[in-house]
Design an enzyme around this catalytic site. Structure first.
Site, short mmCIF file in Angstrom:
data_model
loop_
_atom_site.label_atom_id
_atom_site.label_comp_id
_atom_site.label_asym_id
_atom_site.label_seq_id
_atom_site.Cartn_x
_atom_site.Cartn_y
_atom_site.Cartn_z
N ALA A 147 53.74 42.74 -14.34
CA ALA A 147 54.80 41.81 -14.69
C ALA A 147 54.24 40.44 -15.07
CB ALA A 147 55.78 41.68 -13.53
N LYS A 168 51.40 28.11 -2.26
CA LYS A 168 51.98 29.42 -2.56
C LYS A 168 51.51 30.48 -1.57
CE LYS A 168 53.16 32.75 -6.09
NZ LYS A 168 52.75 33.50 -7.28
N ASN A 199 56.88 36.93 2.86
CA ASN A 199 56.82 38.32 2.38
C ASN A 199 56.68 39.33 3.52
OD1 ASN A 199 56.79 36.93 0.00
ND2 ASN A 199 55.02 37.97 -0.87
N SER A 202 57.90 41.43 -2.82
CA SER A 202 57.09 42.50 -3.42
C SER A 202 56.42 43.30 -2.30
CB SER A 202 56.03 41.90 -4.34
OG SER A 202 55.16 41.06 -3.60
#
Lengths: 302, 306
Positions: free
Chosen positions: A10, A184, A192, A256
């Protein structure tokens, strides 16, 4: 300028398709998914959602076909960095290679194979809908800078940033990109795995107060590790966490890592919580909660 | 003398008690479902595995339909303890009530519903429930009992004797807390880690090689639990880490009930187990960050059942 995007999932596809629109940039896309490669070569690489684009990079799954490139943009999942750069390094003998991957530790892997390395962090996101077609979910900025042990010179980094920005992927070249990278990493490591372990979306994780406290414990450990390395975060990861929890941003987003776990795929936890733990050990900062979460997600991968 | 026993809750543990005790006492079973009671009364309870017999029991979903017992064993899951205790309220005034749930605090829940003398139980036996009327006896490890509150130790001894006579292993202790806490720390660690990772209790739980190996986390959780026990003045009967290592070496990996519960989207026993440990830590002024994290994760996992 010739650019090769290494790993055309992606995020890689967002760079490859957009950059291929520039007249002064020749774009190659290296990916092992043959169906994706074939679709790109037959009908182009289509982005839809946050932007409607059909780009025409030259795609290949055979690294030997790659010509010498000025830049590499590595966008594989972190566990594939080593094999991807080992296969493609010959194309970057005279160029610089930039990572836009998740986590910490990717630059070190690249530096073992190429001379000049650019540290990068990117926020745009999407997902591959079908071969040759990527849904562009979120626009966002990219920050790149020299990887100090084996840096690319600033003017080279600025050339890449300029090309990406002109292509519609706003990119800033900075002398120290670690602040953006660690913001990040801390964001991903704190949210996550919690989504993966509880099966909850980002918004649900944030609105359960006890769970939000756990997220903050993970953030605080990450901040301490960054700070002990002399890294100044470019913004507070907590702001990003609360921003993403808004209904119009990523409330319903399943991380994800959760998607990987549900699909039985390995996750990037070794480069997120595992990275925070390893760097924490190097600088003598304890990270018990990141280590606990790391172990739980590794258990989940079994 | 204990001549009549009522087992409240006929899951694995309740069925194992009911089946075996029916050989030495008159046993009744209080079930939740009427068809379960009908099946037990009609067909009896088949026990296979380490035992092999069919026991005759009298079962009903309403305690009013059961004979007055001398002993009630409340063997339901911790999550059902409140409603089951409520159904016993005002009944069986002459009976001793024994709890056998995982974790801590089952006795207090039962106490809110009646003044029966209470006996605490901890069991390590295990089995598999094949049908409403068939349970397989797998691990023949012991049940430990001890008096709770003002209860006379002799009562606990008598119950242990009865359980032994029925063919199960049992031992009575004047103070059960050292055993209860050993199992509490073991369950709080193993059950929650299994529920979150999806792993049965297998050798991963004892692996301590790579930095991210699960055994390190299990070890840290157990050490944290031991610090809570120490602060609470409890001298553990068994080392939970040794219990863990031993259990992972058994060959066939056990699926902790908490793992089965999250996979089936059922409420877990997290409150009685990890919740009890975390509350005890707070009460005694010790930190339990890792168990607190597991508590938050498992309760959040339950909150996400759709």
């Amino acid at each position: 300028m010739r650019v090769c995007v290494v790993g055309c999932g992606a995020v890689g596809s967002l760079f490859a398709a957009n950059l291929s629109l520039l007249e002064d940039v020749e774009v190659w896309a290296y990916d092992l998914a043959q169906a994706h490669v074939d679709a790109i070569n037959e009908s182009g690489l289509r982005l839809s959602g946050a932007g409607e684009v059909v780009g025409h990079p030259r795609a290949t799954s055979d690294a030997a076909e790659l010509p010498p490139c000025d830049f590499g943009i590595v966008a594989t999942k972190a566990m594939h960095t080593e094999s991807a750069i080992a296969a493609t390094a010959h194309a970057f003998a005279g160029g610089a290679v930039c990572t836009v991957q998740n986590g910490v530790g990717n630059e070190e892997v690249l530096a073992a194979h190429v001379d000049r390395v650019i540290r990068g962090t990117t926020f745009p996101a999407g997902r591959v809908v079908e071969p040759g077609h990527v849904q562009w979910d979120v626009r966002g900025d990219t920050t790149i800078g020299p990887f100090e042990p084996q840096p690319a010179p600033m003017d080279e980094i600025e050339r890449l940033a300029d090309a990406c920005t002109r292509a519609g992927m706003p990119t800033e070249a900075v002398p120290d990109a670690r602040g953006a990278q660690w913001r990040k990493v801390i964001f991903n490591a704190a949210t996550n795995p919690i989504g993966a372990l509880t099966r909850l979306t980002h918004g649900r994780v944030c609105e359960l107060p006890p769970l939000r406290l756990l997220v903050t414990q993970l953030v605080d450990e990450g901040k301490a590790v960054a700070s002990a390395q002399g890294i100044v975060l470019d913004a507070d990861p907590e702001e990003l966490i609360d921003h993403a929890a808004k209904p119009e941003v990523a409330y319903d987003h399943r991380s994800s890592m959760l998607q990987d776990v549900l699909a039985g795929r390995p996750t990037e936890v070794d480069w997120l919580n595992g990275g925070i733990v390893r760097y924490g050990e190097q600088v003598g900062v304890p990270t018990p909660m990141n280590r606990a979460i790391w172990a739980l997600v590794k258990g989940l991968e079994q | 003398m204990i001549a009549r026993v009522c087992v409240a809750g006929a899951g694995v543990i309740g069925s194992l008690f009911a089946g075996h005790l029916a050989r030495v006492a008159e046993v009744s079973v209080l079930t939740r479902r009427a068809e379960h009671a009908d099946a037990l009364t009609e067909h009896g309870l088949t026990v296979s595995g380490r035992s092999d017999f069919i026991a005759r029991v009298h079962a009903a979903p309403d305690p009013a339909a059961l004979p007055e017992p001398d002993l009630v064993i409340v063997a339901c899951k911790g999550t059902d303890l409140e409603p089951v205790s409520a159904r016993l309220e005002g009944r069986f005034a002459g009976a001793v009530v024994m709890t056998i749930q995982n974790g801590l605090g089952a006795e207090e829940i039962v106490r809110r519903h009646g003044a029966w003398p209470l006996v605490s139980g901890v069991t390590f036996m295990s089995g598999t429930r094949h049908t409403d009327t068939h349970v397989e006896y797998i691990l023949d490890t012991a049940t430990w009992v001890g008096p709770y509150g003002d209860t006379d130790f002799a009562l606990a001894e008598e119950i242990a004797e009865l359980i032994r006579a029925s063919g199960l292993k049992a031992e009575a202790f004047p103070d059960l807390r050292p055993a209860q806490w050993s199992k509490l720390i073991f369950n709080a660690t193993v059950n929650a880690v299994a529920a979150l990772t999806g792993l049965p209790h297998d050798p991963h739980f004892a692996a301590e090689e790579r930095l991210s190996d699960l055994g390190f986390l299990v070890h840290d959780l157990i050490d944290e639990g031991k610090r809570v026990a120490a602060a609470a003045g409890i001298e553990l009967r068994e080392d939970p880490w040794e219990m863990n290592v031993l259990a992972t070496k058994r060959g066939s990996a056990h699926y902790p009930s908490m793992l089965e519960d999250v996979e089936a989207h059922r409420p877990t026993e997290i409150e009685l187990i990890t919740g009890a440990l975390v509350r005890a830590a707070r009460e005694h002024g010790v930190e339990a960050p890792l168990h607190t994290a597991l508590y938050r994760l498992v309760t959040a996992r339950e909150a996400g059942y759709s």
